[in-house]
Design a protein around this motif. Structure first.
Motif, PDB file in Angstrom:
ATOM      1  N   ARG A   1       0.826  -1.209   0.000  1.00  0.00           N
ATOM      2  CA  ARG A   1       0.000   0.000   0.000  1.00  0.00           C
ATOM      3  C   ARG A   1       0.864   1.266   0.000  1.00  0.00           C
ATOM      4  NH1 ARG A   1      -3.292  -3.028   3.470  1.00  0.00           N
ATOM      5  NH2 ARG A   1      -2.396  -2.065   5.343  1.00  0.00           N
ATOM      6  N   TYR A   2       1.986   1.207   0.698  1.00  0.00           N
ATOM      7  CA  TYR A   2       2.870   2.374   0.752  1.00  0.00           C
ATOM      8  C   TYR A   2       3.892   2.383  -0.385  1.00  0.00           C
ATOM      9  CZ  TYR A   2       0.971   3.284   5.392  1.00  0.00           C
ATOM     10  OH  TYR A   2       0.122   3.568   6.435  1.00  0.00           O
ATOM     11  N   GLU A   3       4.412   1.218  -0.713  1.00  0.00           N
ATOM     12  CA  GLU A   3       5.405   1.097  -1.792  1.00  0.00           C
ATOM     13  C   GLU A   3       4.953  -0.042  -2.701  1.00  0.00           C
ATOM     14  OE1 GLU A   3       7.823   2.907  -2.692  1.00  0.00           O
ATOM     15  OE2 GLU A   3       8.330   4.176  -0.975  1.00  0.00           O
ATOM     16  N   PRO A   4       4.162   0.261  -3.725  1.00  0.00           N
ATOM     17  CA  PRO A   4       3.545  -0.793  -4.542  1.00  0.00           C
ATOM     18  C   PRO A   4       4.541  -1.739  -5.205  1.00  0.00           C
ATOM     19  CG  PRO A   4       2.484   1.317  -4.947  1.00  0.00           C
ATOM     20  CD  PRO A   4       3.675   1.607  -4.104  1.00  0.00           C
ATOM     21  N   HIS A   5       5.766  -1.298  -5.440  1.00  0.00           N
ATOM     22  CA  HIS A   5       6.735  -2.134  -6.144  1.00  0.00           C
ATOM     23  C   HIS A   5       7.713  -2.846  -5.211  1.00  0.00           C
ATOM     24  CE1 HIS A   5       5.326  -0.504  -9.968  1.00  0.00           C
ATOM     25  NE2 HIS A   5       5.347   0.683  -9.398  1.00  0.00           N
ATOM     26  N   ALA A   6       7.585  -2.611  -3.907  1.00  0.00           N
ATOM     27  CA  ALA A   6       8.472  -3.261  -2.942  1.00  0.00           C
ATOM     28  C   ALA A   6       7.895  -4.604  -2.518  1.00  0.00           C
ATOM     29  CB  ALA A   6       8.666  -2.370  -1.720  1.00  0.00           C
ATOM     30  N   ARG A   7       8.765  -5.523  -2.160  1.00  0.00           N
ATOM     31  CA  ARG A   7       8.349  -6.858  -1.723  1.00  0.00           C
ATOM     32  C   ARG A   7       9.130  -7.272  -0.479  1.00  0.00           C
ATOM     33  NH1 ARG A   7       5.121  -5.417  -4.636  1.00  0.00           N
ATOM     34  NH2 ARG A   7       4.165  -6.408  -6.453  1.00  0.00           N
ATOM     35  N   GLY A   8       8.442  -7.975   0.430  1.00  0.00           N
ATOM     36  CA  GLY A   8       9.068  -8.491   1.629  1.00  0.00           C
ATOM     37  C   GLY A   8       8.039  -9.231   2.451  1.00  0.00           C
ATOM     38  N   VAL A   9       8.508  -9.952   3.471  1.00  0.00           N
ATOM     39  CA  VAL A   9       7.581 -10.700   4.320  1.00  0.00           C
ATOM     40  C   VAL A   9       7.004  -9.816   5.428  1.00  0.00           C
ATOM     41  CG1 VAL A   9       8.702 -12.892   3.832  1.00  0.00           C
ATOM     42  CG2 VAL A   9       9.455 -11.541   5.812  1.00  0.00           C
ATOM     43  N   ALA A  10       7.668  -8.699   5.714  1.00  0.00           N
ATOM     44  CA  ALA A  10       7.185  -7.741   6.716  1.00  0.00           C
ATOM     45  C   ALA A  10       7.988  -6.460   6.549  1.00  0.00           C
ATOM     46  CB  ALA A  10       7.344  -8.289   8.135  1.00  0.00           C
ATOM     47  N   ALA A  11       7.507  -5.394   7.161  1.00  0.00           N
ATOM     48  CA  ALA A  11       8.215  -4.117   7.064  1.00  0.00           C
ATOM     49  C   ALA A  11       7.847  -3.243   8.250  1.00  0.00           C
ATOM     50  CB  ALA A  11       7.882  -3.397   5.758  1.00  0.00           C
ATOM     51  N   LEU A  12       8.729  -2.311   8.575  1.00  0.00           N
ATOM     52  CA  LEU A  12       8.465  -1.306   9.591  1.00  0.00           C
ATOM     53  C   LEU A  12       8.320   0.036   8.876  1.00  0.00           C
ATOM     54  CD1 LEU A  12       8.293  -0.449  12.604  1.00  0.00           C
ATOM     55  CD2 LEU A  12      10.765  -0.025  12.486  1.00  0.00           C
ATOM     56  N   TYR A  13       7.212   0.714   9.108  1.00  0.00           N
ATOM     57  CA  TYR A  13       6.925   1.984   8.444  1.00  0.00           C
ATOM     58  C   TYR A  13       7.123   3.129   9.426  1.00  0.00           C
ATOM     59  CZ  TYR A  13       4.232   5.650   6.029  1.00  0.00           C
ATOM     60  OH  TYR A  13       3.830   6.812   5.426  1.00  0.00           O
ATOM     61  N   SER A  14       7.910   4.132   9.004  1.00  0.00           N
ATOM     62  CA  SER A  14       8.139   5.339   9.797  1.00  0.00           C
ATOM     63  C   SER A  14       7.667   6.538   8.978  1.00  0.00           C
ATOM     64  CB  SER A  14       9.631   5.497  10.134  1.00  0.00           C
ATOM     65  OG  SER A  14       9.893   6.775  10.675  1.00  0.00           O
ATOM     66  N   PRO A  15       6.455   7.039   9.222  1.00  0.00           N
ATOM     67  CA  PRO A  15       5.925   8.113   8.385  1.00  0.00           C
ATOM     68  C   PRO A  15       6.607   9.461   8.575  1.00  0.00           C
ATOM     69  CG  PRO A  15       4.437   7.651  10.205  1.00  0.00           C
ATOM     70  CD  PRO A  15       5.483   6.579  10.237  1.00  0.00           C
ATOM     71  N   THR A  16       7.326   9.659   9.686  1.00  0.00           N
ATOM     72  CA  THR A  16       7.934  10.963   9.938  1.00  0.00           C
ATOM     73  C   THR A  16       9.376  11.058   9.454  1.00  0.00           C
ATOM     74  OG1 THR A  16       8.600  10.320  12.185  1.00  0.00           O
ATOM     75  CG2 THR A  16       6.447  11.388  11.927  1.00  0.00           C
ATOM     76  N   THR A  17       9.948   9.962   8.944  1.00  0.00           N
ATOM     77  CA  THR A  17      11.272  10.068   8.335  1.00  0.00           C
ATOM     78  C   THR A  17      11.158  10.965   7.105  1.00  0.00           C
ATOM     79  OG1 THR A  17      11.941   7.889   9.142  1.00  0.00           O
ATOM     80  CG2 THR A  17      13.175   8.803   7.292  1.00  0.00           C
ATOM     81  N   ALA A  18      12.104  11.883   6.957  1.00  0.00           N
ATOM     82  CA  ALA A  18      11.961  12.949   5.970  1.00  0.00           C
ATOM     83  C   ALA A  18      13.208  13.072   5.100  1.00  0.00           C
ATOM     84  CB  ALA A  18      11.684  14.274   6.680  1.00  0.00           C
TER      85      ALA A  18
END
Length: 427
Positions: A128-145
């Protein structure tokens, strides 16, 4: 009261320190000395432009504390000075189950460090955040700039000048002598030196087409703060400081996505880093100018300011090869070093590492990009020094190690240093 203050280094940390002194003690006379003919010519101007949120750092460390404080200060500064600051968000991707434990550890550290709104994602959430990325899990940090750090450095320089300070470019510090009346600096002036605002200074002259070199002495100063980056250990040696840690330069090469392929990346896509190293691995990074960086690798540089594989500085290479810590480090990490060299020599191998996270990426999608050099501090025992390292002795302060997130934390590093050496004048 600080009196007369000299700051060595026109990178973002040195400029932030000089600005902060003027804020805390408006009566101080502050002069920044920079050997290049403009500010932000090395690590500040050659990094990826990421404003790190504080995901990775050991809770309670200077890195963790000053990174979190630095993010808030930097965001406010950019807003005030109308410098673009884009919270594009960052995703740390676990490509297989072997990385899940380390990803969970990063999530725990992020929470302990107070990083806001981090979220663990399943494969669907990642897409949903990176349509072309793939992995079994991810950590999302929305404030990284992302930000334009050279623009921040130029704004800091202007703040220093507006407060009555000076920024001397083209003035290399080659000696430091502490006397009873203060600290004196020996300067080497090459080409045409500049000092702003107006002040007396020596200027090299051209004779017969050759730029001559002149020297002069500056001072005495009541306080010296050295923020010399790639040269920090050499400047520390001028004042008799311990040679450990020594700076070992590592070059980081980047490739750039071709314009028609930039749609593969929306923000920042990072791997789960190897905890043995302070490097974060090859990642995909959006910049404020719209470019997408792929990289960097981390290979031993043959010059502290060696931005190509062909740049060799004999004195820098000799210093590296004769440092006992280098040999101990090399014996421990030679296999990793060999893999980095392979990725440097082969675009296909370089891109293959990034393709683990974005499978559609192909070698033909990238063109050669910029390079930077990281000032990696290595202790005498061969360990890679990870945290910020400051040395304070009398009237002299050395920033011995300020790696990533040094740019992110620069305004907080300045607060931290100045609070230790400059007392606020009584109201």
């Amino acid at each position: 009261m600080a009196g007369r203050v000299a700051v060595i280094g026109g990178g973002i940390v040195g400029l932030a320190v000089a600005r902060r002194i003027g804020q805390v003690d408006p009566g101080a006379t502050v002069t920044v000395f920079e050997k290049e003919h403009d500010v932000a010519r090395h690590q500040t101007g050659r990094n990826s432009g990421v404003v790190h949120a504080g995901l990775y750092y050991q809770p309670g460390s200077l890195k963790a504390t000053l990174c979190r404080r630095g993010v808030a200060l930097l965001k406010e500064y950019c807003t005030t000075h109308r410098i673009r600051y884009d919270e594009c968000g960052k995703i740390v991707v676990a490509v297989d189950s072997s990385e899940l434990g380390r990803l969970a550890d990063i999530a725990d550290r992020a929470r302990a460090n107070g990083v806001p709104d981090t979220t663990m994602l399943d494969p669907g959430g990642l897409r949903r955040y990176e349509p072309h990325a793939r992995g079994v899990a991810a950590l999302y940090s929305p404030t990284t700039a992302i930000v334009d750090y050279p623009a921040v450095a130029r704004a800091l320089r202007d703040d220093i000048l507006d407060a009555g300070g000076s920024v001397r470019t083209g003035a290399e510090v080659v000696s430091v002598e502490e006397r009873g009346d203060g600290v004196r600096l020996g300067l080497r002036i090459r080409g045409t030196a500049r000092v702003t605002p107006n002040g007396s200074h020596a200027t090299a002259l051209k004779a017969g087409g050759t730029v001559t070199e002149v020297t002069e002495t500056a001072g005495p100063f009541d306080l010296l703060i050295a923020c010399a980056g790639l040269q920090s250990d050499q400047v520390a040696a001028f004042t008799g400081e311990d040679p450990s840690p020594q700076i070992i330069p590592f070059r980081g090469d980047y490739w750039l996505l071709r314009p028609e392929r930039r749609g593969l990346v929306r923000g920042l896509i990072y791997p789960v880093p190897d905890p043995r190293y302070p490097f974060l691995g090859i990642h995909l990074t959006k910049r404020v100018d719209g470019e997408i960086l792929v990289g960097p690798n981390a290979v031993l540089a043959t010059a502290r300011e060696g931005y190509t594989a062909l740049t060799v500085a004999a004195s820098d290479l000799r210093a590296t090869l004769t440092w006992p810590g280098f040999h101990k480090m090399a014996r421990t990490h030679w296999k990793t070093g060999a893999h980095e060299i392979l990725r440097t020599a082969s675009r296909r191998a370089f891109v293959a590492q990034a393709r683990r996270y974005v499978p559609q990426l192909q070698a033909a999608d990238v063109v050669r990009g910029p390079a930077g050099v990281r000032a990696q501090a290595v202790a005498r025992d061969g360990s890679l020094v990870d945290d910020f390292v400051l040395s304070i002795r009398g009237r002299i302060v050395h920033v011995r190690n300020a790696p990533s997130p040094g740019a992110t934390a620069s305004l907080a590093i300045a607060e931290h240093i100045v609070s230790k050496v400059v007392a606020e004048p009584a109201a």
